[in-house]
Motif scaffolding. Structure first.
Motif, short mmCIF file in Angstrom:
data_model
loop_
_atom_site.label_atom_id
_atom_site.label_comp_id
_atom_site.label_asym_id
_atom_site.label_seq_id
_atom_site.Cartn_x
_atom_site.Cartn_y
_atom_site.Cartn_z
N GLY A 1 -5.18 8.57 -0.36
CA GLY A 1 -3.84 8.59 0.36
C GLY A 1 -2.71 9.05 -0.70
N SER A 2 -3.10 8.65 -2.10
CA SER A 2 -2.19 9.18 -3.08
C SER A 2 -2.26 10.64 -3.25
N ILE B 1 1.25 4.21 -2.95
CA ILE B 1 1.09 5.82 -2.71
C ILE B 1 2.37 6.27 -3.19
N TYR C 1 0.79 -1.21 -0.06
CA TYR C 1 -0.05 -0.02 -0.01
C TYR C 1 0.72 1.26 0.19
N ARG D 1 -3.92 5.17 -7.98
CA ARG D 1 -4.34 6.42 -7.22
C ARG D 1 -5.26 5.95 -6.24
#
Length: 777
Positions: free
Chosen positions: A292-293, A277, A273, A289
């Motif tokens: 959080g990205s 990101i 994960y 995407r």
């Protein structure tokens, strides 16, 4: 008029209206009240209004999604991007629907399977009721039989650890649960990525939206999003495998393994994960995407000056064109994409085989549609001159269709005129920034001409076969051949590009279509350029292209004498040109240039032989060639090429025209001489269609007589009989009425045909007498 109104007027077809009941009452009886079970008249009006409302709403929905106004762009660029939007929307809708369905299945199955797995793990826990039952049993025994009835019960509360089989079973069960939870987590991320891709349609003009979408698609393909989504299904399969093993496997390790597996699996999910990101923050075209990205990307932009916006590259358009050619089978879509191919720059090493194959298929299938046929042909030619990868089987494809041969002149003419316009703009422009563009356009036009050089197929512009077997002649729309003065710009371009090896080679091949030495004003400049290009230090492609151009101009060159010397041309210049012929047939003297051409090169030396033969018809040229060392060069070639097809034919006839030298062919052993003579005569009747065959025949007879041994040292009866048979075959062809008619039709004088026939007849009669003398001796 509003945009909506224009779209309604220009729509190709009107949306069908919902059926409306139009059976209105027409009489007084029908207007009277009916039974209570029947609907009142007001309900008819209400139903009609409702149907009309639904119809208008349907029309409004159609207009909202209409791209008619965008598709009406008259230029090629607007038409392509409107078509691109239509095709990409269909593709994206299908892709997103399938991917979201897959993620939904993963989420549903992972949730149910995790519940089952959790229940199984709970069932594997130790049962505390077992100890209670043991204590009750001991209490009953003590009550019934006294304290001595049971042994020490202190051991019942001591824990001795889990058996190894229990540990292994729990390990596999917990691992199975962890993988199923990880698959569910991945499915959630996948849905977020897909929503991000769906929302990345961009804003602005139609072209900008298409470019934004193509960059997101390129990122999706680059990072293999489809593979990653499929990996979540694999996680579920692994979870199922572990669950099955946990039911039957024996436990081989200690209990601490349970926590280590869970920690490793969890760490993997966290790192994965975090990696997505980070990649999404560094690469805005990444398809991974998530919210959080976006947060990390905003932080990177603010504090680290890392761009998080999509920036199109110079190759994004070509990637969009390639994709749409590979994806769509709609002729209108192919036409729009084909028109865009020559307008963009293509990246090196891009695999364009599928796009080229699609263009080729439509090029053959749409011969009746001239506009699409021409666009596909130009698009294929442009791909051939770009640094893309095209499978060799596609490039070697032969178009055995009449339309292809007829269209070659059209394609070559258009490229020739485009090159001329680019050179004119280059000369007239005063902007330094525009000059590189005009130079590139001129070079692209020349490369396009060379690509169409072969008669029945397209080829790479640097293919050596185009030099020796290509034909770049073309005609105007009215069928007239271009005049020499129309090539003046190309001669100037050749002189301006002196030292540019790649450009000079293409220009020389284009000039070979002139079959001459240019107009009166440009002839001296062209000859000097030819001499320069055949220099000993030039690359073999440039020297060979110059030799091809001179060979095609051999007719005009052989007509030059001291009494008819063109303006600006003198004997010294022709002597330099003669020396350049010899230089062009030898290896390169520049050690810095790798030249793998051997001493004997069949295609090159065949052109050289035809050139020497044509020039030896002129007395002044014959003397110039003899003094320049060409006679020795021809002797050397005969020694190496006596077994080849038609090269000895021209070399021998050159000796026949130059028989004043009195030299025999210096072969050792002597049987090579006879093999050469027999092979040459056997090949001669296959060259009946050559334009100089009638001139070759008398010279070939003279060369054979010159090298025919005396009766004492003559050949065996078998060799003599074989030669006599070959001469008879050539004579029979010359006497054939259809062949003679073909010669006359092509402009060959009757007297020349009669002279060739007479010389062959006389030589055949002499051979028959020699054969008869041998038989009687």
């Amino acid at each position: 008029m509003s945009t909506t109104t224009r779209n309604m007027e220009r729509a190709p077809s009107k949306p069908s209206l919902a059926p409306v009941d139009t059976d209105f009452p027409t009489s007084e009886d029908e207007l009277k009240p009916k039974a209570a079970s029947e609907e009142p008249a007001v309900s008819i009006e209400g139903g009609l209004a409702k149907n009309m409302s639904n119809t208008l709403e349907h029309i409004l929905d159609v207009l909202r999604g209409s791209t008619i106004a965008e598709e009406l762009g008259k230029d090629v660029n607007s038409k392509f991007w409107a078509t691109y939007k239509k095709v990409s929307s269909e593709y994206d809708d299908d892709f997103l629907e399938r991917a979201n369905d897959d993620m939904g299945i993963i989420l549903t199955f992972a949730g149910l399977f995790s519940a089952v797995n959790s229940t199984f793990i709970i069932g594997m826990q130790p049962n505390p009721g077992d100890t209670t039952n043991d204590l009750l049993l001991h209490l009953i025994k003590i009550t019934a039989y006294g304290p001595s009835a049971v042994s020490d019960i202190s051991s019942l509360s001591s824990f001795t650890g889990y058996p190894s089989s229990i540990v292994w079973m729990r390990t596999l069960a917990y691992a199975s649960l962890a993988f199923s939870v990880l698959a569910a987590f991945g499915a959630v991320l996948g849905k977020q990525w897909l929503n991000s891709y769906k929302a990345a349609r961009g804003s602005g003009s139609l072209e900008n939206r298409g470019i934004q979408r193509q960059m997101k698609l390129d990122g999706l393909e680059h990072f293999h999003l489809h593979t990653v989504l499929q990996a979540f299904l694999v996680l579920l399969q692994i979870s199922l495998l572990l669950f099955g093993l946990s039911l039957s496997a024996s436990i081989w390790i200690q209990q601490t393994t349970i926590s280590s597996v869970i920690i490793c699996t969890t760490a993997f999910g966290i790192l994965f994960y975090a990696g997505t990101i980070l990649v999404s923050a560094l690469r805005p075209d990444s398809p991974f995407r998530t919210p959080g990205s976006d947060l990390v990307g905003a932080i990177c932009t603010k504090f680290l000056s890392v761009s998080s916006t999509l920036t199109p590259t110079i190759f994004t358009k070509s990637s969009a064109i390639r994709w749409i050619l590979e994806t769509s089978t709609n002729p209108e879509v192919i036409e729009a994409a084909a028109a865009m191919v020559p307008l963009v720059q293509w990246p090196p090493k891009m695999d364009a085989s599928a796009a080229y194959a699609r263009l080729r298929d439509y090029f053959q299938a749409c011969r009746g549609r001239e506009e699409l046929y021409v666009k596909c042909g130009k698009a294929m030619a442009h791909l051939c001159i770009q640094p893309v990868n095209i499978h060799s089987a596609l490039l070697g494809y032969t178009f055995y269709i009449p339309e292809f041969r007829a269209a070659r002149s059209h394609f070559i003419r258009d490229a020739f005129l485009a090159g001329r316009d680019a050179c004119d703009q280059l000369k007239n422009t005063r902007e330094d920034d525009a000059k590189p563009t005009h130079k590139a356009d001129a070079r692209t036009a020349l490369r396009t001409m060379v690509v169409h050089g072969m008669e029945y197929q397209l080829s790479l512009p640097d293919d050596e076969l185009v030099i020796w077997y290509g034909d770049l002649q073309w005609r105007h729309n009215d069928g007239q051949e271009p005049g020499c003065d129309e090539f003046d710009w190309l001669i100037d371009y050749l002189e301006d590009e002196a030292g540019n090896d790649a450009t000079e080679g293409d220009a020389l091949l284009a000039l070979s279509a002139m079959h001459g030495l240019g107009s009166t004003a440009k002839r001296p400049s062209y000859i000097r350029s030819l001499i320069r290009c055949m220099g000993p230090t030039r690359p073999h492609r440039v020297r060979h292209a110059a030799l091809r151009a001179v060979s095609d101009a051999r007719g005009e060159l052989a007509s030059i004498t001291s009494n008819s010397m063109p303006q600006g041309v003198d004997a010294k210049l022709l002597d330099e040109l003669s020396s350049a012929f010899l230089t062009a047939t030898r290896p390169n003297d520049n050690q810095k240039i790798h030249d793998s051409i051997p001493t004997f090169h069949e295609d090159r030396d065949r052109r050289y032989g035809r050139l020497i033969f044509s020039l030896t018809k002129n007395d002044e040229w014959r003397q110039r060639l003899t003094s320049g060392g060409h006679l020795e060069r021809c002797i050397g070639l005969l020694d190496e090429a006596w077994w080849h097809s038609d090269l000895p034919l021209y070399l021998l006839t050159a000796f026949g025209l130059n028989d004043s030298s009195g030299k025999d062919l210096p072969f050792s052993p002597a049987r090579h001489t006879w093999q050469l003579l027999v092979n040459t005569w056997g090949e001669s009747h296959y060259r009946m269609r050559d334009d100089d065959y009638v001139d070759v025949m008398p010279a070939l007879v003279a060369a054979t007589r010159l090298n025919l041994p005396s009766s004492d040292n003559g050949p065996s009866k078998e060799w003599l009989a074989d030669l006599t048979q070959k001469v008879h075959q050539a004579l029979s062809h010359l006497q054939d009425e259809d062949v003679r008619a073909c010669f006359w039709k092509n402009g060959v004088a009757r007297a020349a045909v009669d002279t060739a026939t007479s010389s062959a007849q006389g030589f055949y009669d002499d051979l028959c007498r020699m054969t008869e003398d041998r038989n009687t001796t």
